[in-house]
Motif scaffolding. Structure first.
Motif, PDB file in Angstrom:
ATOM      1  N   PRO A   2       3.267  35.089 -50.327  1.00  0.00           N
ATOM      2  CA  PRO A   2       2.282  36.033 -50.861  1.00  0.00           C
ATOM      3  C   PRO A   2       2.874  37.426 -51.050  1.00  0.00           C
ATOM      4  CG  PRO A   2       1.820  35.527 -48.541  1.00  0.00           C
ATOM      5  CD  PRO A   2       3.002  34.705 -48.935  1.00  0.00           C
ATOM      6  N   THR A   3       2.337  38.160 -52.016  1.00  0.00           N
ATOM      7  CA  THR A   3       2.768  39.536 -52.261  1.00  0.00           C
ATOM      8  C   THR A   3       1.618  40.477 -51.927  1.00  0.00           C
ATOM      9  OG1 THR A   3       4.008  38.709 -54.151  1.00  0.00           O
ATOM     10  CG2 THR A   3       3.761  41.101 -53.982  1.00  0.00           C
ATOM     11  N   ARG A   4       1.912  41.498 -51.165  1.00  0.00           N
ATOM     12  CA  ARG A   4       0.876  42.488 -50.873  1.00  0.00           C
ATOM     13  C   ARG A   4       0.726  43.416 -52.075  1.00  0.00           C
ATOM     14  NH1 ARG A   4      -1.081  42.191 -45.944  1.00  0.00           N
ATOM     15  NH2 ARG A   4      -2.273  44.068 -46.303  1.00  0.00           N
ATOM     16  N   ILE A   5      -0.515  43.588 -52.530  1.00  0.00           N
ATOM     17  CA  ILE A   5      -0.805  44.526 -53.606  1.00  0.00           C
ATOM     18  C   ILE A   5      -1.661  45.618 -53.016  1.00  0.00           C
ATOM     19  CG2 ILE A   5      -1.759  44.799 -55.925  1.00  0.00           C
ATOM     20  CD1 ILE A   5      -1.764  41.873 -56.257  1.00  0.00           C
ATOM     21  N   GLY A   6      -1.216  46.835 -53.108  1.00  0.00           N
ATOM     22  CA  GLY A   6      -1.991  47.924 -52.512  1.00  0.00           C
ATOM     23  C   GLY A   6      -2.076  47.730 -51.010  1.00  0.00           C
ATOM     24  N   LYS A   7      -3.115  48.246 -50.405  1.00  0.00           N
ATOM     25  CA  LYS A   7      -3.185  48.226 -48.948  1.00  0.00           C
ATOM     26  C   LYS A   7      -3.862  46.981 -48.394  1.00  0.00           C
ATOM     27  CE  LYS A   7      -3.571  50.842 -44.836  1.00  0.00           C
ATOM     28  NZ  LYS A   7      -2.564  50.078 -44.140  1.00  0.00           N
ATOM     29  N   TYR A   8      -4.800  46.398 -49.136  1.00  0.00           N
ATOM     30  CA  TYR A   8      -5.638  45.370 -48.523  1.00  0.00           C
ATOM     31  C   TYR A   8      -5.609  44.009 -49.218  1.00  0.00           C
ATOM     32  CZ  TYR A   8      -7.464  49.420 -46.065  1.00  0.00           C
ATOM     33  OH  TYR A   8      -7.564  50.535 -45.282  1.00  0.00           O
ATOM     34  N   THR A   9      -4.861  43.887 -50.300  1.00  0.00           N
ATOM     35  CA  THR A   9      -4.952  42.665 -51.091  1.00  0.00           C
ATOM     36  C   THR A   9      -3.649  41.873 -51.072  1.00  0.00           C
ATOM     37  OG1 THR A   9      -6.602  43.714 -52.497  1.00  0.00           O
ATOM     38  CG2 THR A   9      -5.501  41.791 -53.409  1.00  0.00           C
ATOM     39  N   THR A 186      -7.526  27.031 -58.347  1.00  0.00           N
ATOM     40  CA  THR A 186      -6.496  27.620 -57.486  1.00  0.00           C
ATOM     41  C   THR A 186      -7.021  28.874 -56.781  1.00  0.00           C
ATOM     42  OG1 THR A 186      -5.690  28.789 -59.443  1.00  0.00           O
ATOM     43  CG2 THR A 186      -4.503  26.802 -58.810  1.00  0.00           C
ATOM     44  N   VAL A 187      -6.371  29.167 -55.659  1.00  0.00           N
ATOM     45  CA  VAL A 187      -6.671  30.412 -54.947  1.00  0.00           C
ATOM     46  C   VAL A 187      -5.637  31.437 -55.385  1.00  0.00           C
ATOM     47  CG1 VAL A 187      -7.032  31.496 -52.707  1.00  0.00           C
ATOM     48  CG2 VAL A 187      -7.485  29.047 -52.983  1.00  0.00           C
ATOM     49  N   GLU A 188      -6.099  32.516 -55.997  1.00  0.00           N
ATOM     50  CA  GLU A 188      -5.199  33.475 -56.637  1.00  0.00           C
ATOM     51  C   GLU A 188      -4.898  34.703 -55.782  1.00  0.00           C
ATOM     52  OE1 GLU A 188      -4.246  33.317 -60.259  1.00  0.00           O
ATOM     53  OE2 GLU A 188      -4.723  31.198 -59.891  1.00  0.00           O
ATOM     54  N   ALA A 189      -5.902  35.165 -55.054  1.00  0.00           N
ATOM     55  CA  ALA A 189      -5.720  36.400 -54.284  1.00  0.00           C
ATOM     56  C   ALA A 189      -6.762  36.487 -53.171  1.00  0.00           C
ATOM     57  CB  ALA A 189      -5.838  37.619 -55.204  1.00  0.00           C
ATOM     58  N   LEU A 190      -6.507  37.374 -52.214  1.00  0.00           N
ATOM     59  CA  LEU A 190      -7.363  37.538 -51.036  1.00  0.00           C
ATOM     60  C   LEU A 190      -7.440  39.000 -50.649  1.00  0.00           C
ATOM     61  CD1 LEU A 190      -5.279  35.216 -48.715  1.00  0.00           C
ATOM     62  CD2 LEU A 190      -7.203  34.451 -50.110  1.00  0.00           C
ATOM     63  N   SER A 191      -8.563  39.383 -50.063  1.00  0.00           N
ATOM     64  CA  SER A 191      -8.616  40.665 -49.333  1.00  0.00           C
ATOM     65  C   SER A 191      -9.351  40.425 -48.021  1.00  0.00           C
ATOM     66  CB  SER A 191      -9.375  41.730 -50.117  1.00  0.00           C
ATOM     67  OG  SER A 191      -8.608  42.230 -51.176  1.00  0.00           O
ATOM     68  N   PHE A 192      -8.722  40.805 -46.920  1.00  0.00           N
ATOM     69  CA  PHE A 192      -9.395  40.714 -45.636  1.00  0.00           C
ATOM     70  C   PHE A 192     -10.110  42.033 -45.371  1.00  0.00           C
ATOM     71  CE2 PHE A 192      -5.842  37.653 -45.007  1.00  0.00           C
ATOM     72  CZ  PHE A 192      -6.626  36.520 -44.861  1.00  0.00           C
ATOM     73  N   GLY A 193     -11.346  41.932 -44.897  1.00  0.00           N
ATOM     74  CA  GLY A 193     -12.169  43.120 -44.748  1.00  0.00           C
ATOM     75  C   GLY A 193     -12.030  43.798 -43.403  1.00  0.00           C
ATOM     76  N   ARG A 194     -12.323  45.095 -43.404  1.00  0.00           N
ATOM     77  CA  ARG A 194     -12.417  45.879 -42.179  1.00  0.00           C
ATOM     78  C   ARG A 194     -13.871  45.893 -41.706  1.00  0.00           C
ATOM     79  NH1 ARG A 194     -10.814  51.150 -44.698  1.00  0.00           N
ATOM     80  NH2 ARG A 194     -11.133  50.048 -46.658  1.00  0.00           N
ATOM     81  N   LEU A 218     -14.899  44.983 -51.674  1.00  0.00           N
ATOM     82  CA  LEU A 218     -14.820  44.884 -53.134  1.00  0.00           C
ATOM     83  C   LEU A 218     -14.157  46.138 -53.727  1.00  0.00           C
ATOM     84  CD1 LEU A 218     -15.646  42.780 -55.212  1.00  0.00           C
ATOM     85  CD2 LEU A 218     -17.865  43.908 -55.413  1.00  0.00           C
ATOM     86  N   THR A 219     -14.500  47.280 -53.200  1.00  0.00           N
ATOM     87  CA  THR A 219     -13.883  48.538 -53.660  1.00  0.00           C
ATOM     88  C   THR A 219     -12.378  48.511 -53.380  1.00  0.00           C
ATOM     89  OG1 THR A 219     -15.946  49.687 -53.162  1.00  0.00           O
ATOM     90  CG2 THR A 219     -14.001  51.057 -53.515  1.00  0.00           C
ATOM     91  N   ASP A 220     -12.009  48.076 -52.173  1.00  0.00           N
ATOM     92  CA  ASP A 220     -10.585  47.947 -51.830  1.00  0.00           C
ATOM     93  C   ASP A 220      -9.867  47.044 -52.840  1.00  0.00           C
ATOM     94  OD1 ASP A 220     -10.933  49.465 -49.542  1.00  0.00           O
ATOM     95  OD2 ASP A 220     -11.002  47.749 -48.174  1.00  0.00           O
ATOM     96  N   TYR A 221     -10.499  45.920 -53.139  1.00  0.00           N
ATOM     97  CA  TYR A 221      -9.870  44.939 -54.031  1.00  0.00           C
ATOM     98  C   TYR A 221      -9.671  45.509 -55.437  1.00  0.00           C
ATOM     99  CZ  TYR A 221      -9.179  40.651 -56.732  1.00  0.00           C
ATOM    100  OH  TYR A 221      -8.680  39.697 -57.578  1.00  0.00           O
ATOM    101  N   PHE A 222     -10.696  46.136 -55.958  1.00  0.00           N
ATOM    102  CA  PHE A 222     -10.568  46.720 -57.300  1.00  0.00           C
ATOM    103  C   PHE A 222      -9.545  47.855 -57.296  1.00  0.00           C
ATOM    104  CE2 PHE A 222     -15.061  45.134 -58.318  1.00  0.00           C
ATOM    105  CZ  PHE A 222     -14.567  44.040 -58.997  1.00  0.00           C
ATOM    106  N   HIS A 223      -9.527  48.613 -56.225  1.00  0.00           N
ATOM    107  CA  HIS A 223      -8.554  49.706 -56.122  1.00  0.00           C
ATOM    108  C   HIS A 223      -7.132  49.147 -56.077  1.00  0.00           C
ATOM    109  CE1 HIS A 223      -6.178  52.827 -53.967  1.00  0.00           C
ATOM    110  NE2 HIS A 223      -6.866  53.630 -54.764  1.00  0.00           N
TER     111      HIS A 223
END
Lengths: 339, 339
Positions: A2-9, A186-194, A218-223
């Motif tokens: 997996p590749t980290r995109i931004g801080k949370y995705t 397929t599972v394309e991406a994930l964001s784990f929430g705070r 959702l805001t984290d993911y779009f960001h």
């Protein structure tokens, strides 16, 4: 990997595949608008067992076996199972899956559990830590009501903001990307929430307690991704119900994120609120699990939905924490599924 | 990325690094044989909070902050935290970590939780799904007793097989293999356990309920790797206590696996059974977490232990399941740590 995109995705490069899915529900859910999409509807709230807790275990067991069957796999083909539920010490999962002889990793994300199990299972399959995994969760109206609220015999009146815990389980088999065939999801991406907590204390208004966490994830993911709501066919929250769904849209509008054209909520889909007396909608781990593992998967496989953001939402309280005066923290995990 | 060895074991090729660790305990644990190794010992069972549950949350919060401090990291450096505990709906974790603003993944493995969180965190760091992660768990004698057994005021008599739930939390910061420095401890391999259930129903004999799962996971690991007990400096079970430890050795001897020369149990290490009135030994998520995240880490860093198999053991029951006549399923997860 997996590749980290931004801080949370996390972007999954190999993209794990959904090899099988199943949903098993109770009578009320079977009579709802999605009844025809569920694999199995039980008219007996106890499923022939002696207690509601054992019935919930059986819901989960049946969902896993049906999903394995659709995937053409056996229990011995599964490297680990990620499972959780709302009952104290997650006993629906433990006892429901005890006989399967699959390495077992219990998860607790309250009603966000389907997203959490699916997301962690996807990281395991993406990374090669597992070839085949299962993600499963359940809830049961009767076992949840008596644990979290009142004895059913008491007949307590429900407030307008209250939601109806779904009697339901959903399971998914997530497989190694190497096995991908034409037309699979397929599972394309994930964001784990705070964890978020805006101080809501009303245990009969879970939608309000969870909406801020859904907005944050959702805001984290779009960001992180630079995407916008219009890039998806549906943004599917778990069980915010009517109150929480309205709040989520309002909170996001403050950041000029308008999801109204693509937002839906499993808690608003599983019942007919006009006919089924569920107040603000459905809730419970099993609610989002059953909707995702039936109607949504079918819509994706039939080409009616291509890009789905699934956002499981959980209220991380207990009766004890509420009795001790605590507010209700929320969490939301996001999984991007593509057909 | 991790490599599967045999059916149940994962070898980590990049080998995640333990960047920090900490243990925070109560008075009785501070007075035990390992007292000098804990980072913080609290004399007040409530840690200045209004309830035992809030005190347990604080144990967990303090352990995380101390571990982060030792790792030279801040909360914002952590990509996700894996946390769990014994309380209903894992509220020690939720409320203890609510303010940290770290993506939160709740885990439920009963007393195996330290091994489970450490193992999953290691898969995430190994695979690049996270750069830095935290694994943490806790237990508290008073919150556990009243939830699982009797009100403390009742003064119920304990049976000889009973164990004493440790008031303790342990936390580890697990970092990306790229950061490895000379002399650091690494995570080398993992085995996730399957649920076992030999029909034990005595909730005052958790050691007996968990021993078969420890035996199964250890047997799986030796079978998968071809290793034997002599290849390790210590095989450290979580909280089998005296009864469970004896049973584990007996069960393994049936397969001609003799661990007696290298076996120890955190439940036998944390208290002085002759002086501290704990019957068969210590137990609880915090027991193995605190022993691992203090004495064991120190022994490894000082070169006194090189190869440690840490085997967290959990009893997956609830008071409700026992009241409904169920037996007590067990699970055990294994982590191989190397100095």
């Amino acid at each position: 990997m997996p590749t980290r995109i931004g801080k949370y995705t996390l972007e999954l490069n190999k993209k794990p595949v959904i090899l099988g899915y199943a949903a098993v529900v109770g009578k009320k859910e079977g009579e709802g608008p999605l009844g025809e999409y569920f694999d199995q509807c039980h008219n007996d709230t106890k499923l022939g067992e002696s207690t509601w807790e054992k019935a919930e275990s059986r819901l989960q067991n049946e969902a896993v076996l049906l999903a394995l069957n659709k995937a053409g796999l056996k229990n011995t083909d599964i490297d680990c199972i990620f499972a959780g539920d709302l009952l104290n010490q997650c006993i629906s999962s433990t006892f429901g899956l005890r006989g399967l002889n699959i390495p077992f990793l219990g998860q607790y994300g309250a009603c966000s559990t389907m997203a959490q199990t699916l997301a962690i299972a996807s990281v395991f399959t993406e990374s090669g830590a597992a070839e085949n995994t299962v993600a499963v969760t359940s809830s049961h109206f009767c076992s949840a009501e008596r644990q979290f609220r009142f004895p059913l015999e008491y007949g307590g009146q429900r407030t307008p903001t209250a939601q109806w815990t779904a009697t339901a389980a959903g399971a998914m088999v997530i497989g190694s990307p190497e096995k991908k065939q034409e037309g699979q999801i397929t599972v394309e991406a994930l964001s784990f929430g705070r964890i978020t907590d805006l101080g809501i204390k009303d245990a009969a208004n879970m939608g309000a307690a969870m909406a801020p966490s859904a907005a944050q994830t959702l805001t984290d993911y779009f960001h992180d991704t630079g995407d916008s709501p219009a890039d998806y066919d549906v943004i599917l929250t778990g069980d915010l119900g009517q109150v929480g769904s309205n709040l989520l849209q309002q909170i996001l509008m403050k950041d000029s994120i308008d999801i109204s054209a693509v937002h839906n909520d499993c808690g608003l889909m599983i019942y007919d609120r006009k006919k089924q007396d569920v107040h603000a909608g459905g809730s419970g781990c099993g609610c989002s699990a059953a909707v995702l593992c039936s109607y949504i998967m079918r819509q994706m496989l039939e080409g009616k939905l291509h890009k789905v953001l699934f956002l499981g939402t959980g209220a991380l309280m207990s009766p004890t924490s509420s009795q001790q005066g605590e507010s209700i923290p929320g969490v939301a995990h996001l999984v991007y599924l593509k057909a």
